[in-house]
Design a protein around this motif. Structure first.
Motif, short mmCIF file in Angstrom:
data_model
loop_
_atom_site.label_atom_id
_atom_site.label_comp_id
_atom_site.label_asym_id
_atom_site.label_seq_id
_atom_site.Cartn_x
_atom_site.Cartn_y
_atom_site.Cartn_z
N ILE A 23 8.93 40.13 20.58
CA ILE A 23 9.69 39.54 21.67
C ILE A 23 10.23 40.65 22.56
CG2 ILE A 23 11.81 39.42 20.29
CD1 ILE A 23 12.35 36.72 21.86
N VAL A 24 10.09 40.45 23.86
CA VAL A 24 10.56 41.44 24.83
C VAL A 24 11.51 40.73 25.80
CG1 VAL A 24 9.96 43.15 26.56
CG2 VAL A 24 8.38 42.69 24.67
N PHE A 25 12.74 41.23 25.86
CA PHE A 25 13.73 40.73 26.82
C PHE A 25 13.76 41.70 28.01
CE2 PHE A 25 15.23 39.52 22.61
CZ PHE A 25 15.55 38.18 22.75
N ALA A 26 13.74 41.17 29.22
CA ALA A 26 13.85 42.01 30.40
C ALA A 26 14.95 41.47 31.29
CB ALA A 26 12.53 42.04 31.18
N GLY A 27 15.71 42.39 31.87
CA GLY A 27 16.79 41.95 32.74
C GLY A 27 17.53 43.11 33.37
N LEU A 85 13.99 45.74 24.51
CA LEU A 85 14.85 45.39 25.64
C LEU A 85 14.44 46.28 26.81
CD1 LEU A 85 18.33 45.37 23.82
CD2 LEU A 85 16.70 43.49 24.04
N VAL A 86 13.96 45.68 27.88
CA VAL A 86 13.55 46.43 29.07
C VAL A 86 14.54 46.13 30.18
CG1 VAL A 86 11.74 46.78 30.79
CG2 VAL A 86 11.13 46.33 28.41
N THR A 87 15.22 47.17 30.67
CA THR A 87 16.21 46.97 31.72
C THR A 87 15.87 47.80 32.95
OG1 THR A 87 17.62 48.76 30.87
CG2 THR A 87 18.04 46.54 30.03
N GLY A 88 16.44 47.40 34.06
CA GLY A 88 16.25 48.12 35.31
C GLY A 88 16.80 47.31 36.45
N GLN A 89 17.12 47.99 37.54
CA GLN A 89 17.60 47.28 38.71
C GLN A 89 16.46 46.45 39.32
OE1 GLN A 89 20.37 46.67 40.00
NE2 GLN A 89 21.77 48.11 39.05
N MET A 130 6.02 44.74 34.21
CA MET A 130 5.89 45.29 32.87
C MET A 130 5.63 44.19 31.85
SD MET A 130 5.65 48.07 31.27
CE MET A 130 6.09 49.03 32.73
N LEU A 131 6.33 43.06 31.97
CA LEU A 131 6.10 41.95 31.05
C LEU A 131 4.69 41.41 31.20
CD1 LEU A 131 9.45 39.93 31.23
CD2 LEU A 131 8.78 41.74 29.64
#
Length: 380
Positions: A192-196, A45-49, A57-58
């Motif tokens: 699997i990579v989720f970003a949001g 899980l990749v998060t950030g504003q 990154m993806l």
């Protein structure tokens, strides 16, 4: 002078010349592909504003996966996400366990995608996606020990049904792989990579069906250290055929505050300023001009969208803080300025911290987590 190309790429999702300050996350992912089924970085899980480089990154993750001979699927969360994933996994024909053809006809088995209004129900999507993943992993096109990497951007926009379907399918595929008699070194896997946005983590994990995602590797993108930004400015400018002094590069880094998108904006506009003068040297005046242009672009691209979705109460809280920006605000002053109770202030303080719009500063103080958001609010 020769017309060189500007090395800075502030367009959303465009790969910058240097992925500064992100090497640890990159290594986590790259090593997970090499370390086999069950490696933590295969579910991330990749998060950030906004503007912190999640999409970039993806893109880098998919580049790494392709270099290691993995198949890649890139998606952005929106209606029909699971259907698109199944279609991407089975490009020759769309295999469905069941499809509802508007308005009421149900067709089991295999149908053509040209039927148009076929859609997946929350009940059948997990099994359908699971089958599609397993069938694709069984293909000879995917080598031993390799697999499929799926990246999903803007995950906060995904429906609960799609997230449950994806989580369930991936969990079962991992279990199916574990239960096979294939030697570990030859097992094919799924990553699997989720970003949001930061608040997506709570939404994503707030469902008993997706509890296995709580074991996912979580990485939050933050500001880049200023010395790293300075070095990146010097390197990128030099490789483009221009020069910049260490002092001017450090000043440019300070103007960016280490905010990845702002780094690209400042770099782009200061480089462009020198280019318009026909100069191979980026001067302090170019840095000043570039920082000013960058700020205008930053407000439109980051500050305004950051406020989208905030409630009236949240906006009132933020506006009270804006009076002190860029300095921290005393929490007691927010209560006085808004004429609200301590419990009200405490409630919205917690909400805005969770959503990464503000963050704690010294004891009893808060400050904006999005650069220049306070100044932007004050100017409205």
């Amino acid at each position: 002078m020769a017309a060189e190309a500007n090395p800075f790429k502030p367009t959303a999702g465009k790969m910058p010349p240097i992925l500064i300050g992100r090497q640890t996350i990159i290594d986590d992912f790259s090593e997970s592909l090499k370390n086999g089924v069950g490696a933590p970085g295969r579910i991330m899980l990749v998060t950030g504003q906004r503007g912190f480089g999640k999409t970039v990154m993806l893109t880098e993750f998919r580049r790494i996966a392709k270099a290691q001979h993995w198949e890649t699927i890139a998606e952005t969360a929106s209606q029909g996400l699971v259907a698109r994933l199944v279609a991407a996994l089975t490009p020759e024909k769309l295999r469905l366990d069941e499809a509802e053809i508007s308005p009421t006809v149900a067709v089991p088995g295999i149908i053509s995608a040209s039927l148009g209004q076929a859609h997946f129900s929350a009940q059948t999507s997990p099994l359908t996606l699971r089958n599609a993943l397993n069938e694709r992993l069984g293909s000879r096109k995917i080598g031993k020990g390799k697999g499929i990497i799926i990246t999903i951007d803007e995950t906060q926009a995904a429906s609960r049904e799609d997230l449950v379907a994806i989580a369930t399918a991936v969990q079962h595929v991992i279990t199916d792989t574990d239960e096979s008699d294939t030697p570990d070194a030859e097992k094919k896997g799924v990553a699997i990579v989720f970003a949001g946005l930061p608040y997506m983590v709570n939404d994503l994990l707030d469902n008993e069906v997706t509890t296995f995602l709580r074991r996912a590797l979580r990485r939050e993108l933050d500001n880049v250290p200023l010395p790293d930004v300075r070095s990146a400015f010097v390197q990128s400018v030099t490789e483009s055929g221009k020069t910049i002094s260490n002092d001017d590069a450090l000043d440019a880094a300070r103007r960016s505050e280490g905010y990845p998108y702002m780094v690209q904006l400042v770099g782009y506009y200061m480089w462009q300023s020198a280019q318009r003068r026909g100069s191979a040297v980026i001067t302090a005046d170019d840095v000043n001009a570039g920082a000013g242009d960058a700020m205008l672009a930053f407000e439109d691209a980051v500050c305004a969208p950051a406020l989208n979705g905030t409630t009236g109460a949240e906006r009132l809280f933020l506006t009270a803080m804006a009076e002190d920006s860029p300095n921290p605000t005393r929490v007691a002053d927010i209560a006085e300025r808004t004429r609200r109770s301590r419990s009200w202030v405490g409630k919205y303080r917690a909400i805005l911290i969770k959503d990464k719009l503000i963050r704690p500063a010294d004891h009893g103080y808060v400050e904006f987590a999005v650069p220049h958001l306070g100044e932007y609010l004050r100017a409205l």
